[in-house]
Write a protein that holds these residues in place. Structure first.
Motif, mmCIF file in Angstrom:
data_model
loop_
_atom_site.group_PDB
_atom_site.id
_atom_site.type_symbol
_atom_site.label_atom_id
_atom_site.label_comp_id
_atom_site.label_asym_id
_atom_site.label_seq_id
_atom_site.Cartn_x
_atom_site.Cartn_y
_atom_site.Cartn_z
ATOM 1 N N LEU A 138 0.789 -1.113 0.035
ATOM 2 C CA LEU A 138 0.088 0.035 -0.151
ATOM 3 C C LEU A 138 0.795 1.200 0.082
ATOM 4 O O LEU A 138 0.458 2.148 -0.569
ATOM 5 C CB LEU A 138 -1.103 -0.146 1.423
ATOM 6 N N LEU A 139 1.999 1.315 0.501
ATOM 7 C CA LEU A 139 2.964 2.345 0.770
ATOM 8 C C LEU A 139 3.648 2.407 -0.393
ATOM 9 O O LEU A 139 4.518 3.306 -0.568
ATOM 10 C CB LEU A 139 3.638 2.234 2.027
ATOM 11 N N ASP A 140 4.069 1.401 -1.134
ATOM 12 C CA ASP A 140 4.740 1.380 -2.249
ATOM 13 C C ASP A 140 6.260 1.511 -1.997
ATOM 14 O O ASP A 140 7.005 2.047 -2.533
ATOM 15 C CB ASP A 140 4.577 2.116 -3.394
ATOM 16 N N ALA A 141 6.520 0.727 -0.901
ATOM 17 C CA ALA A 141 7.846 0.901 -0.144
ATOM 18 C C ALA A 141 8.755 -0.175 -0.606
ATOM 19 O O ALA A 141 8.279 -0.898 -1.245
ATOM 20 C CB ALA A 141 7.624 0.871 1.352
ATOM 21 N N SER A 142 10.052 -0.020 -0.289
ATOM 22 C CA SER A 142 10.967 -0.925 -0.656
ATOM 23 C C SER A 142 10.575 -2.346 -0.101
ATOM 24 O O SER A 142 10.097 -2.433 1.163
ATOM 25 C CB SER A 142 12.312 -0.550 0.126
ATOM 26 N N PRO A 143 10.811 -3.408 -0.724
ATOM 27 C CA PRO A 143 10.550 -4.709 -0.284
ATOM 28 C C PRO A 143 11.266 -5.064 1.116
ATOM 29 O O PRO A 143 10.840 -5.809 1.997
ATOM 30 C CB PRO A 143 11.166 -5.608 -1.363
ATOM 31 N N LEU A 144 12.444 -4.364 1.135
ATOM 32 C CA LEU A 144 12.997 -4.607 2.355
ATOM 33 C C LEU A 144 12.282 -4.089 3.817
ATOM 34 O O LEU A 144 12.644 -4.464 4.949
ATOM 35 C CB LEU A 144 14.487 -3.866 2.509
ATOM 36 N N MET A 145 11.458 -3.083 3.491
ATOM 37 C CA MET A 145 10.664 -2.704 4.802
ATOM 38 C C MET A 145 9.999 -3.688 5.251
ATOM 39 O O MET A 145 9.416 -3.709 6.448
ATOM 40 C CB MET A 145 9.549 -1.578 3.925
ATOM 41 N N THR A 146 9.216 -4.610 4.548
ATOM 42 C CA THR A 146 8.426 -5.719 5.045
ATOM 43 C C THR A 146 8.795 -6.331 6.427
ATOM 44 O O THR A 146 8.147 -6.421 7.502
ATOM 45 C CB THR A 146 8.259 -6.938 4.099
ATOM 46 N N ARG A 147 10.398 -6.694 6.517
ATOM 47 C CA ARG A 147 10.824 -7.493 7.835
ATOM 48 C C ARG A 147 10.972 -6.203 8.850
ATOM 49 O O ARG A 147 11.453 -6.421 10.024
ATOM 50 C CB ARG A 147 11.853 -8.229 7.206
ATOM 51 N N ASN A 148 11.050 -5.043 8.420
ATOM 52 C CA ASN A 148 11.488 -3.957 9.266
ATOM 53 C C ASN A 148 10.482 -3.226 10.053
ATOM 54 O O ASN A 148 10.623 -2.413 10.799
ATOM 55 C CB ASN A 148 12.498 -2.965 8.705
ATOM 56 N N VAL A 149 9.107 -3.630 9.618
ATOM 57 C CA VAL A 149 8.041 -2.941 10.332
ATOM 58 C C VAL A 149 7.664 -3.901 11.606
ATOM 59 O O VAL A 149 7.521 -5.007 11.414
ATOM 60 C CB VAL A 149 6.629 -2.826 9.353
ATOM 61 N N HIS A 150 7.059 -3.027 12.627
ATOM 62 C CA HIS A 150 6.798 -4.044 13.796
ATOM 63 C C HIS A 150 5.310 -3.798 13.920
ATOM 64 O O HIS A 150 4.744 -2.809 13.967
ATOM 65 C CB HIS A 150 7.551 -3.306 14.877
ATOM 66 N N LEU A 151 4.628 -4.977 13.750
ATOM 67 C CA LEU A 151 3.392 -5.103 13.888
ATOM 68 C C LEU A 151 3.031 -6.406 15.049
ATOM 69 O O LEU A 151 3.614 -7.489 14.460
ATOM 70 C CB LEU A 151 2.403 -5.656 12.532
#
Length: 94
Positions: free
Chosen positions: A59-72
């Motif tokens: 949704l944010l069209d962010a870097s694929p590296l972001m996936t593992r760096n987000v805390h949920l």
């Protein structure tokens, strides 16, 4: 090898983050969202934190590296709302 391309790395018998993102987005756009349009009822989608990380990344069209760096948290609540393009929200933001 995961260090070369963590977004597309698929462990034996598993899914890559790209696979998860594709599967979850396909479900949301093909099944959930069509039921929520035109005043339809809101939807509750239950899933794992990592699946929702992949959706957030897309949704944010962010870097694929972001996936593992987000805390949920897996036990958290995430509320997403959508509206047609160009329609302001309750605060007048488009």
């Amino acid at each position: 090898m995961i260090s070369r391309d963590p977004y597309n790395f698929r462990p034996p018998g598993g899914e890559s983050p790209c696979d998860v993102e594709t599967r979850v987005l396909s479900y949301l756009t093909g099944t959930v969202l069509p039921q929520c349009v035109d005043g339809g009822p809101p939807a509750l989608v239950v899933g794992h934190g990592f699946a929702f990380k992949t959706v957030l990344r897309a949704l944010l069209d962010a870097s694929p590296l972001m996936t593992r760096n987000v805390h949920l948290d897996n036990t958290g609540l995430i509320e997403l709302a959508c509206r047609p393009a160009g329609v302001p929200d309750s605060k007048g933001r488009v």
